[in-house]
Design an enzyme around this catalytic site. Structure first.
Site, PDB file in Angstrom:
ATOM      1  N   HIS A   1       0.855  -1.195   0.000  1.00  5.88           N
ATOM      2  CA  HIS A   1       0.000   0.000   0.000  1.00  5.88           C
ATOM      3  C   HIS A   1       0.886   1.238   0.000  1.00  5.88           C
ATOM      4  CE1 HIS A   1      -3.176   2.808   1.163  1.00  5.88           C
ATOM      5  NE2 HIS A   1      -4.014   1.865   0.772  1.00  5.88           N
TER       6      HIS A   1
ATOM      7  N   ASP B   1      -7.958  -5.349   0.009  1.00  6.67           N
ATOM      8  CA  ASP B   1      -8.414  -6.170  -1.122  1.00  6.67           C
ATOM      9  C   ASP B   1      -8.072  -7.642  -0.973  1.00  6.67           C
ATOM     10  OD1 ASP B   1      -7.533  -3.324  -2.872  1.00  6.67           O
ATOM     11  OD2 ASP B   1      -9.560  -4.136  -2.815  1.00  6.67           O
TER      12      ASP B   1
END
Ligand code: SDX
Length: 436
Positions: A312, A370
């Site tokens: 991320h 996700d």
């Protein structure tokens, strides 16, 4: 609103050649301070250069705060864990839009307002008939949300606060209906109209899974899981799709067009498309014994394979949403009797191995939101092509809240970045007869 509503206590000094420049530093309520370089070009004739915006604050905002090192996510100051545990999605929408948790009366009024905007213009069902049945639902969503400005002219004047409010409510209310229509259209089943006596998540599941041939009975565990998944995906500071919505909105484009731009940006596999890509990757791995082969590939600089659902830009610790997603995955799979789902086994083993691998530790690569969402959504009956659509349904409120904040900022200007030009210098046109 600009950095000036932060506190300016210090200045940053910049020396270029024999010249010194100073720029004000502003502090917010929490998080990194910013250096206001708005006058850098005027003073130095130079631009800053930060292509991925890794060190660039594009705006001031009061909506969502992320501490990537600590794995903290706050919606208007309220921790995501508490909202996911105790709140519901429409309450979260109210909080993101208006800045405070609603009173019982405000909650009831807001829920009623959203509920009464869940139907779409009947022509939308004919609009969707223009797509091929095998169209990707994200293509249908991008097209149909963009088309809303052709159906709702009475809420496209962004200078009118009332029209902005109606457009915001319409967006939140109609995204689930359009998403369910996109799904039904691609599987060849008739559209199912919303029902006003159902809560937001149950209404959505019914529009996706009910058929005229029998009564639909909602599973409350799945409805609660769906509502929580919406909460987790509602907003996330200035991510790629939100920045797209802000940039489109800065030109004065109508809110439906701005949200359609956000949906298009979210579709990318590096962003909201990662949930679809993560499940495809877990399916490709197939069994636990093949995990080391994929971990090796993800570390090979010559192989552009990446572990989807890991890493991320901001979180250099565990994404707090991923922890809640993992818990939700277990709840849903247990409820549906898939406790030993092989894909969940692969995902958990992949996470365990990755988190103990030197490469992932050194690069601070953790599972993100996700990673577990795909397994959960698949178990709930959604095809992978619908995963990013569900992300868009949830993120619509974040996009709208950020768009609203920007539009209501009296100092807001059109966003127009510059560049480092490394192309050809000036040269004359050569007639084609003289080109070799
Ligand atoms: C979302 O911004 C948001 O907030 C987004 C989001 C939201 O709610 O809006 O949180 C939703 O988009 C979550 C992210 C979903 N994407 C994925 O899971 C795709 C896989 N992840 C990567 O593509 C990547 O981690 C990004 C895109 C998420 C972040 O990219 P960055 O910040 O530009 O980091 P990077 O690509 O420069 O990676 C840093 C290093 C690189 O190695 P080096 O060049 O330093 O040698 O880490 C490596 C990368 O190669 N790396 C990975 C990796 N992700 C990064 N290596 C293996 N597998 C991965 N998944």
């Amino acid at each position: 609103m600009d950095a000036k509503s932060g506190t300016n206590t210090k200045t940053a000094k910049l020396t270029v050649g024999d010249k010194d420049y100073s720029f004000p530093i502003y502090g917010g309520s929490i998080g990194p301070e910013v250096i206001d370089i708005g006058k850098l070009y005027a003073q130095t004739g130079m631009f800053t250069y930060d292509p991925g915006f890794t060190s660039t604050g594009s705006c001031e905002s009061k909506i969502t705060y992320i501490d990537g090192d600590e794995g903290v996510l706050l919606y208007r100051g309220v921790p995501i864990e508490q909202l996911a545990e105790h709140g519901d999605f429409l309450e979260t929408c109210y909080l993101l839009l208006y800045g405070e948790l609603p009173t019982p009366q405000q909650k009831s009024d807001f829920d009623n307002r959203v509920t009464r905007h869940t139907m779409v213009h009947e022509q939308m069902s004919r609009f969707l008939q223009g797509f091929r049945r095998d169209a990707h639902p994200m293509a249908v969503m991008t097209g149909s949300v963009g088309a809303l400005s052709a159906f709702y002219h009475d809420s496209t004047d962004i200078s009118d606060p009332l029209q902005r409010m109606v457009a915001s409510i319409r967006m939140i209310a109609k995204m689930p209906t359009l998403a369910a229509m996109a799904y039904k259209y691609t599987i060849g089943q008739p559209f199912v109209y919303p029902k006003n006596d159902l809560d937001y998540a149950t209404n959505f599941l019914r529009m996706c899974y009910a058929v005229p041939a029998e009564e639909y009975k909602a599973n409350p565990v799945l409805a609660r899981a769906m509502d929580r998944i919406f909460i987790l995906h509602a907003d996330h500071e200035q991510n790629a799709s939100t920045s797209t919505v802000r940039l489109a909105g800065s030109t004065g484009a109508n809110p439906f067009a701005c949200i359609a731009a956000g949906i298009a940006a979210l579709w990318g596999p590096a962003h909201g498309g990662a949930n679809e890509a993560a499940l495809k990757m877990i399916s490709e791995i197939g069994t636990v014994d093949r995990i080391p082969e994929f971990i090796k590939r993800s570390k090979d600089p010559k192989d552009n394979f990446r572990l989807m659902g890991f890493g991320h830009r901001v979180y250099k610790n565990y994404d707090p949403r991923a922890k809640i997603m993992q818990k939700t995955a277990h709840e849903v799979l247990s409820e549906l009797g898939h406790r030993d789902d092989p894909q969940l086994q692969v995902a958990m083993e992949l996470e365990r191995i990755a988190l103990s691998d030197e490469y992932f530790i050194e690069k601070k690569l953790y599972p993100n939101v996700d990673f577990y969402s795909g397994i959960t959504l698949k178990a709930m009956g959604f095809p992978t092509s619908m995963f990013t659509v569900l992300f868009a349904v949830a993120r619509a409120v974040g996009w709208i809240a950020q768009w609203k904040e920007m539009i209501e900022d009296p100092t807001q200007r059109i966003g127009r970045p510059r560049q480092l030009y490394t192309g050809a210098t000036k040269r004359d046109y050569i007639p084609i007869s003289r080109r070799k």
